[in-house]
Scaffold this active site. Structure first.
Site, PDB file in Angstrom:
ATOM      1  NE  ARG A 125      -3.529  -0.075   2.410  1.00  0.00           N
ATOM      2  CZ  ARG A 125      -4.128  -0.690   3.436  1.00  0.00           C
ATOM      3  NH1 ARG A 125      -4.007  -0.203   4.650  1.00  0.00           N
ATOM      4  NH2 ARG A 125      -4.845  -1.761   3.249  1.00  0.00           N
ATOM      5  CE1 TYR A 126       0.088   4.421   4.140  1.00  0.00           C
ATOM      6  CE2 TYR A 126       0.383   2.263   5.128  1.00  0.00           C
ATOM      7  CZ  TYR A 126      -0.305   3.452   5.045  1.00  0.00           C
ATOM      8  OH  TYR A 126      -1.368   3.677   5.864  1.00  0.00           O
ATOM      9  NE  ARG A 178       5.369   2.591   5.609  1.00  0.00           N
ATOM     10  CZ  ARG A 178       4.543   3.573   5.980  1.00  0.00           C
ATOM     11  NH1 ARG A 178       3.753   3.419   7.022  1.00  0.00           N
ATOM     12  NH2 ARG A 178       4.505   4.698   5.296  1.00  0.00           N
ATOM     13  CB  CYS A 234      -4.724 -16.726  15.640  1.00  0.00           C
ATOM     14  SG  CYS A 234      -4.041 -15.219  14.956  1.00  0.00           S
ATOM     15  CB  CYS A 257      -9.579 -11.374  18.193  1.00  0.00           C
ATOM     16  SG  CYS A 257      -8.022 -11.671  19.050  1.00  0.00           S
ATOM     17  CB  CYS A 316     -10.023 -11.002  13.679  1.00  0.00           C
ATOM     18  SG  CYS A 316      -8.526 -11.157  12.683  1.00  0.00           S
ATOM     19  NE  ARG A 331      -4.476  -8.717   7.679  1.00  0.00           N
ATOM     20  CZ  ARG A 331      -3.430  -8.341   8.413  1.00  0.00           C
ATOM     21  NH1 ARG A 331      -2.934  -9.126   9.338  1.00  0.00           N
ATOM     22  NH2 ARG A 331      -2.855  -7.173   8.192  1.00  0.00           N
ATOM     23  CG  ASP A 387     -10.246  -1.426  10.177  1.00  0.00           C
ATOM     24  OD1 ASP A 387     -10.209  -0.184  10.068  1.00  0.00           O
ATOM     25  OD2 ASP A 387      -9.232  -2.131  10.365  1.00  0.00           O
ATOM     26  CG  ASP A 407      -6.142   1.164   7.792  1.00  0.00           C
ATOM     27  OD1 ASP A 407      -5.822   1.808   6.768  1.00  0.00           O
ATOM     28  OD2 ASP A 407      -5.473   0.230   8.251  1.00  0.00           O
ATOM     29  CE  LYS A 455      -2.009   1.220   9.833  1.00  0.00           C
ATOM     30  NZ  LYS A 455      -1.651   0.542   8.588  1.00  0.00           N
TER      31      LYS A 455
HETATM   32  C1  LIG Z   1      -0.648  -0.328   8.651  1.00  0.00           C
HETATM   33  C2  LIG Z   1      -0.015  -0.841   7.457  1.00  0.00           C
HETATM   34  C3  LIG Z   1       1.366  -0.723   7.253  1.00  0.00           C
HETATM   35  C4  LIG Z   1       2.302  -0.132   8.285  1.00  0.00           C
HETATM   36  O1  LIG Z   1       1.997   1.146   8.683  1.00  0.00           O
HETATM   37  P1  LIG Z   1       2.862   1.812   9.856  1.00  0.00           P
HETATM   38  O2  LIG Z   1       2.187   3.124  10.092  1.00  0.00           O
HETATM   39  O3  LIG Z   1       4.228   1.934   9.326  1.00  0.00           O
HETATM   40  O4  LIG Z   1       2.807   0.880  11.017  1.00  0.00           O
HETATM   41  C5  LIG Z   1       1.897  -1.208   6.073  1.00  0.00           C
HETATM   42  N1  LIG Z   1       1.116  -1.771   5.137  1.00  0.00           N
HETATM   43  C6  LIG Z   1      -0.205  -1.894   5.297  1.00  0.00           C
HETATM   44  C7  LIG Z   1      -1.003  -2.512   4.214  1.00  0.00           C
HETATM   45  C8  LIG Z   1      -0.819  -1.442   6.457  1.00  0.00           C
HETATM   46  O5  LIG Z   1      -2.132  -1.597   6.624  1.00  0.00           O
END
Ligand SMILES: *Cc1c(COP(=O)(O)O)cnc(C)c1O
Length: 365
Positions: free
Chosen positions: A106-107, A110, A119, A123, A126, A128, A288, A325, A332
Site C-alpha cells: 500500500r505504502y 512498506r 492464531c 478474536c 479480527c 482478518r 474497521d 484506516d 491510515k
Molecule cells: C498499517 C499498514 C502498514 C504499516 O503502517 P505503519 O504506520 O508503518 O505501522 C503497512 N502496510 C499496510 C497494508 C498497512 O495496513
C-alpha cells in the site's frame, strides 16, 4: 479467574497451551456458564468463524461477569452472524489482497506479508476474519517465495511487516527461512512481526529457540496487540522482558472496542501498564468495518474523548496515535482532538490539556 489443574511446567509450555486450546461448546461450558447468546453464537459461527482460546487466555476471564473484556474478545455471540452486523461490513474492507497472494503493498516503502492463517486464539473483532475463516493453514514455500520475489523486485520496499494469522506461531525453521530470504535483499532494512502471542500465549517467548532465530536477523521489531490492562500479567511481562533483552523493541497496537476498552480510565490504565513493562503504545485503531465484527465499533467521538483524557495524565510516550484506516486501502489517517482553536496567520489560539485558551504568535527567528 478460571483455574486449570495442571503442573507448572505444562502451564509454562507453549506446546501444551496450543494442544489444549478450547475449541468447542462442550469444552468451553466446562469452564464458563455460557449465556444463551453465546451458546447460539458458538453454534452458528461453526465452520464460518472458528473458535479457539488458549487455556492461559481463558484463565484471565472472570467467569461470573457476562461483560468481561476477555470474554467479549474471544467467545462468539450470535450477533456476529446476524443480518444487521453481517450486512454492515465487508470481508476485506481495507483491500488487503494485493499483487501477489498474501502480500499487500500500500505504502511505497512498506509491504505486508501474511504467512499463516493460524492464531493461538481467534478474536471476534479480527480485521482478518476472512483469513481465519479459511481454516488453519500456513502459506506454502512456493507462496512465500513469490512474495519474497515481489519484494526483491521492488527496491522501494524498505520495511517488511510479517503478519497473519500469527506468524510467530510457525515453527522456527519456517520463520528462519523467511528471515534468511528477506535478509538477502539489500533494500529491506526493517523487519517487523505483528503477533498477539505475548497476549494469548506468552509461553512462546519462554523458548530460547524462537528468540535465537529472531536475534540472528536483527534489526527485528515486534508489534503486539494488548487491548486491556488485565492482559498485562506477570507471564506477559516475563515474555516481553525476554524479547527486549534480545534487542527487539516492542510496540503495541490496540483496537478501540465497544464494551472492552472504550472507557477513558481503562485506556489510561492500559497505556500506563504498557509503559511499565516497556512496551510503547504505537496505535489505537478505530475498529474497521469488517463483516461479522461491526458490533464492536464505537463512534469517533468516543476515540477523541479518550485521547483528550490521556493528554496530561500520562507521558507523551504512553499516548498512542489514534487512527482510522480508510476503506478501499486508502491508508491510515491520524486523528487528534482539536487543540488549535483559531488561527490568523502566525497568531494561534491553542487549548491546553486543562482546557485553558492560550494565545501564541509563532514566528521564525
Ligand atoms: C498499517 C499498514 C502498514 C504499516 O503502517 P505503519 O504506520 O508503518 O505501522 C503497512 N502496510 C499496510 C497494508 C498497512 O495496513
Amino acid at each position: 479467574m478460571i483455574r486449570f489443574n495442571v503442573s507448572k511446567a505444562e502451564w509454562r509450555s507453549y506446546g501444551w497451551q496450543i494442544r489444549n486450546r478450547i475449541k468447542t461448546l462442550e469444552e468451553l461450558s466446562r469452564y464458563v456458564k455460557l449465556l444463551p447468546e453465546e451458546v447460539e453464537g458458538i453454534k452458528r459461527t461453526q465452520g464460518l468463524y472458528p473458535l479457539a482460546i488458549t487455556p492461559y487466555y481463558l484463565s484471565l476471564m472472570d467467569p461470573e461477569d457476562p461483560q468481561d473484556p476477555i470474554r467479549l474478545q474471544v467467545i462468539p455471540r450470535a450477533v456476529e452472524v446476524e443480518e444487521e452486523v453481517q450486512k454492515h461490513g465487508e470481508p476485506d474492507a481495507l483491500k488487503e489482497e494485493g499483487p501477489v497472494p498474501g502480500l499487500t503493498h500500500r505504502y511505497p516503502d512498506r509491504a505486508l506479508m501474511t504467512i499463516t492463517t493460524f492464531c493461538a486464539s481467534y478474536c471476534r473483532y479480527c480485521m482478518r476474519k476472512r483469513i481465519f475463516s479459511q481454516g488453519e493453514r500456513a502459506r506454502s514455500k512456493e507462496e512465500i517465495d513469490r512474495m519474497i520475489a515481489y519484494i526483491r523486485s521492488h527496491e522501494e520496499i524498505k520495511d517488511v511487516l510479517i503478519s497473519g494469522g500469527d506468524p510467530l506461531s510457525l515453527g522456527e525453521d519456517k520463520i528462519d527461512y523467511v528471515l534468511r530470504e528477506l535478509r538477502k535483499i539489500k533494500h529491506v532494512e526493517i523487519i517487523r512481526f505483528g503477533t498477539r502471542l505475548p497476549v494469548l500465549a506468552p509461553q512462546r517467548f519462554l523458548e530460547d529457540r524462537l528468540l535465537d532465530t529472531l536475534e540472528r536477523y536483527s534489526p527485528i521489531w515486534i508489534n503486539t496487540h494488548f487491548n486491556h490492562s488485565r492482559e498485562i500479567t506477570e507471564l506477559a511481562q516475563e515474555a516481553i522482558d525476554r524479547i527486549l533483552r534480545r534487542g527487539i523493541p516492542v510496540n503495541n497496537q490496540s483496537v478501540l472496542l465497544k464494551g472492552v476498552n472504550d472507557e477513558p480510565q481503562e485506556m489510561l490504565k492500559l497505556n500506563r501498564e504498557l509503559l511499565r513493562i516497556k512496551v510503547k503504545p504505537q496505535y489505537l485503531f478505530h475498529c474497521d468495518p469488517i463483516k461479522g465484527a461491526v458490533h464492536f465499533r464505537t463512534t469517533v467521538d468516543k476515540g477523541l474523548e479518550i485521547m483528550e483524557y490521556l493528554r496530561g495524565r500520562i507521558s507523551g510516550m504512553g499516548i498512542p496515535t489514534y487512527a482510522v484506516d480508510l476503506p478501499g486501502g486508502k491508508g491510515k489517517v491520524p486523528l487528534l482532538p482539536n487543540y488549535v482553536i483559531s488561527r490568523q496567520g502566525d497568531r494561534f489560539t491553542f487549548r491546553n490539556y486543562k482546557g485553558e485558551l492560550v494565545d501564541y504568535e509563532i514566528t521564525e527567528l
